[in-house]
Design an enzyme around this catalytic site. Structure first.
Site, PDB file in Angstrom:
ATOM      1  N   SER A 290       0.975  -1.344  -0.128  1.00  0.00           N
ATOM      2  CA  SER A 290      -0.089  -0.236   0.080  1.00  0.00           C
ATOM      3  C   SER A 290       0.741   1.244   0.016  1.00  0.00           C
ATOM      4  O   SER A 290       0.190   2.469  -0.068  1.00  0.00           O
ATOM      5  CB  SER A 290      -1.060  -0.174   1.198  1.00  0.00           C
ATOM      6  OG  SER A 290      -0.176   0.213   2.371  1.00  0.00           O
TER       7      SER A 290
ATOM      8  N   TYR B  71      12.189   0.380  -2.296  1.00  0.00           N
ATOM      9  CA  TYR B  71      11.083  -0.432  -2.242  1.00  0.00           C
ATOM     10  C   TYR B  71       9.917  -0.118  -2.670  1.00  0.00           C
ATOM     11  O   TYR B  71       9.018  -0.533  -3.499  1.00  0.00           O
ATOM     12  CB  TYR B  71      10.948  -0.664  -0.560  1.00  0.00           C
ATOM     13  CG  TYR B  71       9.787  -1.596  -0.136  1.00  0.00           C
ATOM     14  CD1 TYR B  71      10.177  -3.042  -0.370  1.00  0.00           C
ATOM     15  CD2 TYR B  71       8.543  -1.106   0.140  1.00  0.00           C
ATOM     16  CE1 TYR B  71       8.887  -3.725   0.177  1.00  0.00           C
ATOM     17  CE2 TYR B  71       7.487  -1.649   0.612  1.00  0.00           C
ATOM     18  CZ  TYR B  71       7.707  -3.115   0.399  1.00  0.00           C
ATOM     19  OH  TYR B  71       6.684  -4.120   0.966  1.00  0.00           O
TER      20      TYR B  71
HETATM   21  N1  LIG Z   1       4.504  -7.115   6.280  1.00  0.00           N
HETATM   22  C1  LIG Z   1       4.060  -5.880   5.943  1.00  0.00           C
HETATM   23  O1  LIG Z   1       3.791  -4.979   6.741  1.00  0.00           O
HETATM   24  C2  LIG Z   1       3.997  -5.771   4.299  1.00  0.00           C
HETATM   25  C3  LIG Z   1       3.409  -4.493   3.777  1.00  0.00           C
HETATM   26  C4  LIG Z   1       3.325  -4.282   2.633  1.00  0.00           C
HETATM   27  C5  LIG Z   1       3.597  -5.373   1.637  1.00  0.00           C
HETATM   28  N2  LIG Z   1       4.263  -6.207   2.154  1.00  0.00           N
HETATM   29  C6  LIG Z   1       4.872  -7.269   1.273  1.00  0.00           C
HETATM   30  O2  LIG Z   1       4.091  -8.426   1.530  1.00  0.00           O
HETATM   31  C7  LIG Z   1       5.145  -9.589   1.062  1.00  0.00           C
HETATM   32  C8  LIG Z   1       5.282 -10.472   2.275  1.00  0.00           C
HETATM   33  O3  LIG Z   1       5.780  -9.617   3.491  1.00  0.00           O
HETATM   34  P1  LIG Z   1       6.624 -10.227   4.789  1.00  0.00           P
HETATM   35  O4  LIG Z   1       6.334  -9.071   5.721  1.00  0.00           O
HETATM   36  O5  LIG Z   1       6.289 -11.431   4.920  1.00  0.00           O
HETATM   37  O6  LIG Z   1       8.040 -10.154   4.184  1.00  0.00           O
HETATM   38  P2  LIG Z   1       9.450 -10.941   4.844  1.00  0.00           P
HETATM   39  O7  LIG Z   1      10.663  -9.885   4.653  1.00  0.00           O
HETATM   40  O8  LIG Z   1       9.241 -11.422   6.324  1.00  0.00           O
HETATM   41  O9  LIG Z   1       9.734 -12.109   4.109  1.00  0.00           O
HETATM   42  C9  LIG Z   1      10.094 -12.201   2.907  1.00  0.00           C
HETATM   43  C10 LIG Z   1      10.476 -13.564   2.175  1.00  0.00           C
HETATM   44  O10 LIG Z   1      10.959 -13.660   1.005  1.00  0.00           O
HETATM   45  C11 LIG Z   1      12.225 -14.403   1.028  1.00  0.00           C
HETATM   46  N3  LIG Z   1      12.928 -14.033  -0.093  1.00  0.00           N
HETATM   47  C12 LIG Z   1      13.799 -12.471  -0.141  1.00  0.00           C
HETATM   48  N4  LIG Z   1      14.423 -12.762  -1.299  1.00  0.00           N
HETATM   49  C13 LIG Z   1      14.185 -13.811  -1.943  1.00  0.00           C
HETATM   50  C14 LIG Z   1      14.737 -14.171  -3.107  1.00  0.00           C
HETATM   51  N5  LIG Z   1      15.550 -13.497  -3.826  1.00  0.00           N
HETATM   52  N6  LIG Z   1      14.295 -15.216  -3.640  1.00  0.00           N
HETATM   53  C15 LIG Z   1      13.110 -16.023  -2.928  1.00  0.00           C
HETATM   54  N7  LIG Z   1      12.813 -15.590  -1.865  1.00  0.00           N
HETATM   55  C16 LIG Z   1      13.300 -14.425  -1.232  1.00  0.00           C
HETATM   56  C17 LIG Z   1      12.898 -14.216   2.121  1.00  0.00           C
HETATM   57  O11 LIG Z   1      13.608 -15.288   2.484  1.00  0.00           O
HETATM   58  C18 LIG Z   1      11.572 -14.118   3.407  1.00  0.00           C
HETATM   59  O12 LIG Z   1      11.006 -15.499   3.393  1.00  0.00           O
HETATM   60  C19 LIG Z   1       6.541  -8.836   0.434  1.00  0.00           C
HETATM   61  O13 LIG Z   1       6.328  -8.842  -0.992  1.00  0.00           O
HETATM   62  C20 LIG Z   1       6.298  -7.437   1.485  1.00  0.00           C
HETATM   63  O14 LIG Z   1       7.011  -6.424   0.450  1.00  0.00           O
HETATM   64  C21 LIG Z   1       4.332  -6.658   3.548  1.00  0.00           C
END
Ligand SMILES: NC(=O)c1ccc[n+]([C@@H]2O[C@H](COP(=O)([O-])OP(=O)(O)OC[C@H]3O[C@@H](n4cnc5c(N)ncnc54)[C@H](O)[C@@H]3O)[C@@H](O)[C@H]2O)c1
Length: 253
Positions: free
Chosen positions: A147, A159
């Site tokens: 968002s 990002y």
């Molecule tokens: N948590 C939040 O507040 C939030 C908010 C907005 C968007 N998001 C998005 O939601 C998704 C999940 O968020 P999250 O909080 O679980 O993130 P996180 O950072 O906890 O987990 C990300 C995962 O991606 C994996 N990863 C990173 N680089 C990689 C690569 N090159 N190849 C394969 N795997 C890889 C990591 O090992 C990890 O398991 C992400 O796309 C994030 O950007 C999260």
């Protein structure tokens, strides 16, 4: 109506922790086979073996979404083990490990790596999975953006840009894959508090975020996983090329 095809699996990238982990477990609970594609082998294997309910099988394949060949291998593992792929969730991202800083202080190589994983990773993985998705006759891709692209969060320029790119890419892919029966949607999570502690969010910042939402509680990984499961399901069969913002009403989009 049966909610999912009889055959084939869903590939979830970045499913070793956080939202992706919750989604993998949620899909398995719905009886769906899941390929956990993440570069973190220790955590990814742990999710595959985690004691959780559901008839869906869980398999881990170590994958770097920034690497085309690695993506092709992950898709081959899924098709061989589960007889096909009907869903792909591009969730892997460099996110919780990022240091917040103004754009003029972001090192160029960090900018490049964030684009390579967060944006090109979606391109690589969807290209690799295209054939089995088309062959399934009702493929669905859900690309996870953020968002932050709707309000432009400060100190995360690489990002935010990568995730804005994911939205454009999703819309283009929806046009190109639609004629082949594959839907492509973007989901933008708002602040989502997972089992991973983030040094970048202080308790005061967390309270301020909740204050901006219509719903006055912290969002969790189940809130996001359930919305992704909807977009993968036949209940969303007429939804493609769309952006679904899931943030408790922080941004009214
Ligand atoms: N948590 C939040 O507040 C939030 C908010 C907005 C968007 N998001 C998005 O939601 C998704 C999940 O968020 P999250 O909080 O679980 O993130 P996180 O950072 O906890 O987990 C990300 C995962 O991606 C994996 N990863 C990173 N680089 C990689 C690569 N090159 N190849 C394969 N795997 C890889 C990591 O090992 C990890 O398991 C992400 O796309 C994030 O950007 C999260």
């Amino acid at each position: 109506m049966q909610r999912y095809p009889d055959k084939g699996a869903v590939i979830v990238t970045g499913a070793a922790q956080g939202i992706g982990r919750r989604l993998a477990l949620g899909l398995a609970a719905e009886g769906i086979d899941v390929l956990i594609a993440d570069w973190n082998a220790e955590k990814g294997e742990a999710v595959a073996c985690e004691d959780a309910p559901g008839a869906g099988r869980r398999l881990f394949a170590q994958t770097d979404v920034a690497d085309e060949e690695s993506c092709r291998r992950a898709v081959a593992v899924a098709t061989e083990a589960f007889g096909g792929v009907f869903g792909l969730v591009n969730n892997a991202s460099i996110f919780s490990t990022l240091t917040m800083r103004p754009f003029w202080e972001i090192p160029g190589d960090e900018w490049d790596r964030v684009q390579a994983v967060n944006l090109k990773g979606v391109f690589n993985m969807t290209r690799a999975a295209r054939e089995p998705l088309v062959a399934s006759g009702e493929g669905a891709v859900v690309n996870i953006a953020s968002s932050t692209i709707l309000f432009g969060r400060a100190n995360y320029a690489h990002y935010v840009s990568s995730k804005a790119g994911v939205l454009g890419l999703s819309r283009a892919m929806a046009r190109e894959l639609g004629p082949h029966g594959v839907r492509v949607n973007t989901l933008t999570p708002g602040p989502t508090f997972t089992e991973i502690e983030r040094a970048t969010v202080t308790p005061e910042q967390k309270a301020a975020m909740i204050e901006q939402q219509c719903l006055k509680r912290a969002g969790g990984p189940d809130d996001i996983a359930d919305a992704i499961i909807f977009l993968l399901s036949r209940q969303a069969r007429w939804v493609t090329g769309q952006l679904l913002n899931v943030d408790g009403g922080m941004v009214t989009h």
